[in-house]
Design a protein around this motif. Sequence first.
Motif, short mmCIF file in Angstrom:
data_model
loop_
_atom_site.label_atom_id
_atom_site.label_comp_id
_atom_site.label_asym_id
_atom_site.label_seq_id
_atom_site.Cartn_x
_atom_site.Cartn_y
_atom_site.Cartn_z
N LEU A 140 31.39 -13.74 -18.46
CA LEU A 140 30.09 -14.09 -19.05
C LEU A 140 29.03 -14.37 -17.99
O LEU A 140 27.89 -13.89 -18.09
N ASP A 141 29.38 -15.11 -16.94
CA ASP A 141 28.40 -15.45 -15.90
C ASP A 141 27.91 -14.20 -15.17
O ASP A 141 26.72 -14.05 -14.88
N THR A 142 28.83 -13.28 -14.88
CA THR A 142 28.44 -12.03 -14.20
C THR A 142 27.56 -11.19 -15.11
O THR A 142 26.57 -10.60 -14.66
N ALA A 143 27.91 -11.14 -16.40
CA ALA A 143 27.11 -10.38 -17.36
C ALA A 143 25.68 -10.92 -17.42
O ALA A 143 24.71 -10.15 -17.40
N LEU A 156 22.49 -8.70 -16.31
CA LEU A 156 21.53 -8.38 -17.37
C LEU A 156 20.15 -8.97 -17.10
O LEU A 156 19.14 -8.44 -17.56
N GLU A 157 20.13 -10.07 -16.34
CA GLU A 157 18.86 -10.77 -16.09
C GLU A 157 17.83 -9.87 -15.39
O GLU A 157 16.62 -10.04 -15.56
N GLU A 158 18.32 -8.91 -14.63
CA GLU A 158 17.42 -7.97 -13.96
C GLU A 158 16.60 -7.16 -14.97
O GLU A 158 15.45 -6.80 -14.73
N PHE A 159 17.21 -6.90 -16.14
CA PHE A 159 16.56 -6.06 -17.16
C PHE A 159 15.99 -6.89 -18.31
O PHE A 159 14.99 -6.50 -18.91
N VAL A 172 17.48 -13.48 -20.83
CA VAL A 172 18.86 -13.30 -21.31
C VAL A 172 19.61 -14.64 -21.43
O VAL A 172 20.44 -14.82 -22.32
N ARG A 173 19.32 -15.61 -20.56
CA ARG A 173 20.06 -16.88 -20.58
C ARG A 173 19.73 -17.73 -21.81
O ARG A 173 20.41 -18.71 -22.08
N GLN A 174 18.66 -17.36 -22.53
CA GLN A 174 18.33 -18.07 -23.76
C GLN A 174 19.10 -17.51 -24.97
O GLN A 174 19.04 -18.05 -26.07
N SER A 198 25.85 -12.58 -28.20
CA SER A 198 24.86 -11.52 -28.02
C SER A 198 24.91 -10.95 -26.61
O SER A 198 24.78 -9.74 -26.41
N ILE A 199 25.13 -11.83 -25.63
CA ILE A 199 25.20 -11.38 -24.23
C ILE A 199 26.42 -10.48 -24.02
O ILE A 199 26.34 -9.43 -23.36
N ARG A 200 27.56 -10.87 -24.62
CA ARG A 200 28.77 -10.03 -24.48
C ARG A 200 28.56 -8.66 -25.10
O ARG A 200 28.96 -7.63 -24.53
#
Length: 349
Positions: A3-6, A10-13, A17-19, A24-26
């Motif tokens: 999860l942390d790596t994802a 994803l934060e680059e795009f 995303v952390r909200q 949903s992140i998975r």
Amino acid sequence: LDLDTAKKELEEFIPHVRQMSDNSIRKMAGRDLMRFKQFKKQGIAVKFGRFSEKENNQIKKNIEEFLAMTGIDSAEKLLFTSRYPEEKETISRLKAEYLFCEKLGEGISRPWRLIYYRARKIFDPNNYKGRYTDEEKEKLKKYHALHGNDWKKISEMMSRSNLSVAMKYSEIKSPINYGPWSKTETQKLMRAVEEVIVKRVESEDANSLSSSGKSHRNLFIGREKLLQKLPWTEIEAKVGTRYWRQCKQKWTSILTHKMTKGQQLYKGTKGLQAKINLIKRLHEMKVEDANEVNWEELSNIIGDVPKGYVQAKFYKLKITYVPRWRKKSFSKIIDHLFKKALPQLEEKL
């Protein structure tokens, strides 16, 4: 990916995303991360906001090709499988076997979930049923009293789309005024907008008020915050007597008056010149869809005004000068304005 790596990748795009929820992140890591990286290699940014005509056409193409591959006989069965319980198992197997997720997102640089929602909106036959009858409005009130905001259930009972029933209920749930705005209504609107903007600013910088001891009245809010996408249904609820679209139009009017210090920028020779400049600039852009236009960049054609004001003036131009504009593409509308309306306006000037 864990999860942390994802989240990190994803934060680059997706900066926010952390909200999002872990679930949903998975899902996004599985469906979107590889696609986003491929788009990045091609120099294509991830997009949000309204879909362009080109993207809508790509969705239609992807769906048609998937139906041809699988033999599923309609887009409704593919996208609303639960409406066909007898065929559900077969359709679900075909979707998995022929990689429906990958096919649907092909060539569209957006999160898969948004593409899926857009496809459902395009292909839902319940989306195009015209105006609500008085009987339907009464049914909608009754179903909402029974089921609350369960729009999926209500939409099935009314054979209308989720979005359609939600927006229609928003429109009819309280007495709506259609005349001039009263002083009280205007004050309610300004308070409502202030509340949602301050809330947004505070959430972006949780320590800004506590560290400086500022009150809401002294909090400096950059002008761009007043123009950003606002939660209009929430503002509508706070105002109570106006539909959300009326609130949005009134707020644009208030901002325009403040920003221009009450000057009449769209009257007389100034107005004619603004119309001429707007048509010329839109023609120079050579874009295929209104969603591809950066309306904020066009604001200086008229003066120091919000982009909503410019969009409203363009709308007035097309309904005034372009016959059957609803049946024309954006580029055809611009061509007509350039060839037919522009000479008339220049002669008038």
